[in-house]
Motif scaffolding. Structure first.
Motif, PDB file in Angstrom:
ATOM      1  N   PHE A   1       0.853  -1.193   0.000  1.00  0.00           N
ATOM      2  CA  PHE A   1       0.000   0.000   0.000  1.00  0.00           C
ATOM      3  C   PHE A   1       0.883   1.236   0.000  1.00  0.00           C
ATOM      4  CE2 PHE A   1      -2.782   3.300   1.554  1.00  0.00           C
ATOM      5  CZ  PHE A   1      -3.988   2.999   0.939  1.00  0.00           C
ATOM      6  N   SER A   2       0.515   2.222  -0.824  1.00  0.00           N
ATOM      7  CA  SER A   2       1.292   3.451  -0.940  1.00  0.00           C
ATOM      8  C   SER A   2       0.362   4.651  -0.916  1.00  0.00           C
ATOM      9  CB  SER A   2       2.096   3.465  -2.247  1.00  0.00           C
ATOM     10  OG  SER A   2       2.979   2.367  -2.299  1.00  0.00           O
ATOM     11  N   TYR A   3       0.888   5.779  -0.434  1.00  0.00           N
ATOM     12  CA  TYR A   3       0.250   7.079  -0.605  1.00  0.00           C
ATOM     13  C   TYR A   3       1.091   7.827  -1.630  1.00  0.00           C
ATOM     14  CZ  TYR A   3      -2.426   6.197   3.667  1.00  0.00           C
ATOM     15  OH  TYR A   3      -3.269   5.660   4.614  1.00  0.00           O
ATOM     16  N   GLY A   4       0.592   7.911  -2.848  1.00  0.00           N
ATOM     17  CA  GLY A   4       1.405   8.510  -3.899  1.00  0.00           C
ATOM     18  C   GLY A   4       2.653   7.677  -4.131  1.00  0.00           C
ATOM     19  N   LYS A   5       3.816   8.306  -4.008  1.00  0.00           N
ATOM     20  CA  LYS A   5       5.076   7.592  -4.196  1.00  0.00           C
ATOM     21  C   LYS A   5       5.648   7.074  -2.875  1.00  0.00           C
ATOM     22  CE  LYS A   5       6.404  10.110  -8.385  1.00  0.00           C
ATOM     23  NZ  LYS A   5       7.441  10.956  -9.028  1.00  0.00           N
ATOM     24  N   THR A   6       4.935   7.339  -1.779  1.00  0.00           N
ATOM     25  CA  THR A   6       5.414   6.902  -0.464  1.00  0.00           C
ATOM     26  C   THR A   6       4.864   5.517  -0.147  1.00  0.00           C
ATOM     27  OG1 THR A   6       5.458   9.198   0.311  1.00  0.00           O
ATOM     28  CG2 THR A   6       5.549   7.471   1.983  1.00  0.00           C
TER      29      THR A   6
ATOM     30  N   GLU B   1      -9.273  -0.069   0.142  1.00  0.00           N
ATOM     31  CA  GLU B   1      -9.102  -1.256  -0.692  1.00  0.00           C
ATOM     32  C   GLU B   1      -7.618  -1.553  -0.887  1.00  0.00           C
ATOM     33  OE1 GLU B   1     -10.454  -3.023  -5.062  1.00  0.00           O
ATOM     34  OE2 GLU B   1     -10.780  -0.893  -4.567  1.00  0.00           O
ATOM     35  N   ALA B   2      -7.279  -2.825  -0.784  1.00  0.00           N
ATOM     36  CA  ALA B   2      -5.904  -3.251  -1.047  1.00  0.00           C
ATOM     37  C   ALA B   2      -5.692  -3.292  -2.555  1.00  0.00           C
ATOM     38  CB  ALA B   2      -5.654  -4.629  -0.443  1.00  0.00           C
TER      39      ALA B   2
ATOM     40  N   ILE C   1       4.896  -6.713  15.073  1.00  0.00           N
ATOM     41  CA  ILE C   1       5.610  -5.438  15.065  1.00  0.00           C
ATOM     42  C   ILE C   1       5.843  -5.019  13.620  1.00  0.00           C
ATOM     43  CG2 ILE C   1       7.763  -4.237  15.623  1.00  0.00           C
ATOM     44  CD1 ILE C   1       8.023  -5.937  18.095  1.00  0.00           C
ATOM     45  N   ILE C   2       5.385  -3.800  13.281  1.00  0.00           N
ATOM     46  CA  ILE C   2       5.607  -3.248  11.943  1.00  0.00           C
ATOM     47  C   ILE C   2       6.833  -2.347  11.962  1.00  0.00           C
ATOM     48  CG2 ILE C   2       4.687  -1.812  10.093  1.00  0.00           C
ATOM     49  CD1 ILE C   2       1.938  -2.520  10.868  1.00  0.00           C
ATOM     50  N   GLU C   3       7.719  -2.539  11.012  1.00  0.00           N
ATOM     51  CA  GLU C   3       8.906  -1.700  10.844  1.00  0.00           C
ATOM     52  C   GLU C   3       9.295  -1.744   9.370  1.00  0.00           C
ATOM     53  OE1 GLU C   3      12.215   0.696  12.279  1.00  0.00           O
ATOM     54  OE2 GLU C   3      10.187   0.259  12.955  1.00  0.00           O
ATOM     55  N   ASN C   4       9.526  -0.561   8.805  1.00  0.00           N
ATOM     56  CA  ASN C   4       9.919  -0.463   7.394  1.00  0.00           C
ATOM     57  C   ASN C   4       8.932  -1.164   6.460  1.00  0.00           C
ATOM     58  OD1 ASN C   4      12.328   0.962   8.037  1.00  0.00           O
ATOM     59  ND2 ASN C   4      13.344  -0.970   8.518  1.00  0.00           N
ATOM     60  N   GLY C   5       7.641  -1.009   6.780  1.00  0.00           N
ATOM     61  CA  GLY C   5       6.601  -1.504   5.892  1.00  0.00           C
ATOM     62  C   GLY C   5       6.319  -2.983   5.970  1.00  0.00           C
TER      63      GLY C   5
END
Length: 290
Positions: free
Chosen positions: A9-14, A52-53, A202-206
């Motif tokens: 999942f991304s927000y724009g290019k992030t 939505e994924a 644990i979430i780290e670096n996506g």
């Protein structure tokens, strides 16, 4: 009950989430941990069907979760009040409870009022007149009393004082015993809440850098303390997550199985082994390194 496969999942290019795969099983309480901005709330909104994924899949009972009516009626996401529907601002708490009863098949109105009494929440008050603590309490009550198969709390405790949080933890455990379901709890209060968790993610670096049962996770985090040279030799090849040196003494925290040989050598050379609390393990696994 919920399966994630290769989710991105991304927000724009992030990029926020990268190739995430995991699952959430019925009858377990999951602790979702991560530093600010790593994507916890994004993931929870995807799990709740609010987004939505675009890449990868999220399945609810082996069917795509997004726009799945069974999933929509089974999953609830409860969060801070600044995300509430503003149409409810002038409603009384008791009216919010009654509306939840209309739309949630298993909502227990009597239990909601019982919880309100326990939390000293006045249900005759309007939502926009509540303190931050009572706003949080209202969300907790809605989540517990809805008795949804999947109940998600996204840092819902914010604003609650220590006695209220303690009552929340107690009621959550009691509810899980009475009506087992999936609870997902996103939190920064790791040391205070770790006793609740059956599983820890644990979430780290996506990605999930840890996705284990609580017991397995804490058993993998150990600190070896003693003679600096011996400790250095014993921890070669292990995943070192923290080091501290004081004179000739060294403490090295590692993540993973120690192995019988290392434990025997620690015993022989009087090297102390101590299990890391989950909060220390979380900090060590997610702290920034130069």
């Amino acid at each position: 009950m919920i399966t994630i496969k290769n989710l991105c999942f991304s927000y724009g290019k992030t990029e926020i989430l990268t190739n995430v795969s995991s699952q959430f099983e019925e009858g377990k309480i999951y602790g979702l941990l991560g530093r600010n901005g790593v994507g916890k709330t994004t993931l929870l909104s995807l799990l709740a069907g609010a987004r939505e994924a675009k890449e990868g899949m999220i399945l609810y009972n082996n069917k795509p979760l997004f726009e799945n009516q069974d999933a929509i009626s089974a999953i609830g996401l409860f969060y801070q009040r600044n995300d509430l529907d503003r149409d409810m601002d002038h409603s009384k708490v008791e009216d919010v409870f009654k509306k939840a009863k209309q739309f949630r098949e298993h909502f227990d109105l009597d239990y909601a009022y019982e919880l309100a009494r326990k939390f000293n929440l006045k249900t005759s008050k309007r939502m926009n007149k509540l303190s931050k603590g009572n706003e949080a309490v209202t969300q907790v009550i809605l989540g517990l009393a809805s008795r949804l198969p999947v109940t998600i709390f996204d840092e819902v405790y914010l604003g609650m004082d220590a006695p209220s949080r303690t009552l929340f933890y107690s009621e959550l455990l009691d509810e899980q015993e009475r009506f087992p379901r999936v609870f997902i709890v996103s939190t920064h209060l790791v040391s205070e809440m770790e006793h609740l968790f059956d599983e820890v993610k644990i979430i780290e670096n996506g990605q999930f850098t840890l996705d284990e049962s609580y017991q397995t996770a804490v058993e993998k985090g150990n600190t070896l303390t003693g003679d600096a040279e011996i400790v250095s030799n014993l921890t070669k090849g292990l995943k070192v997550i923290r080091e501290q040196v004081l004179g000739t003494t060294k403490a090295v925290s590692v993540f993973g199985e120690l192995g019988e040989h290392v434990r025997e050598q620690c015993n022989t050379h009087k090297i102390a082994i101590s299990q890391m609390p989950l909060q220390d393990l979380f900090i060590a696994l997610t702290e920034e390194r130069g």
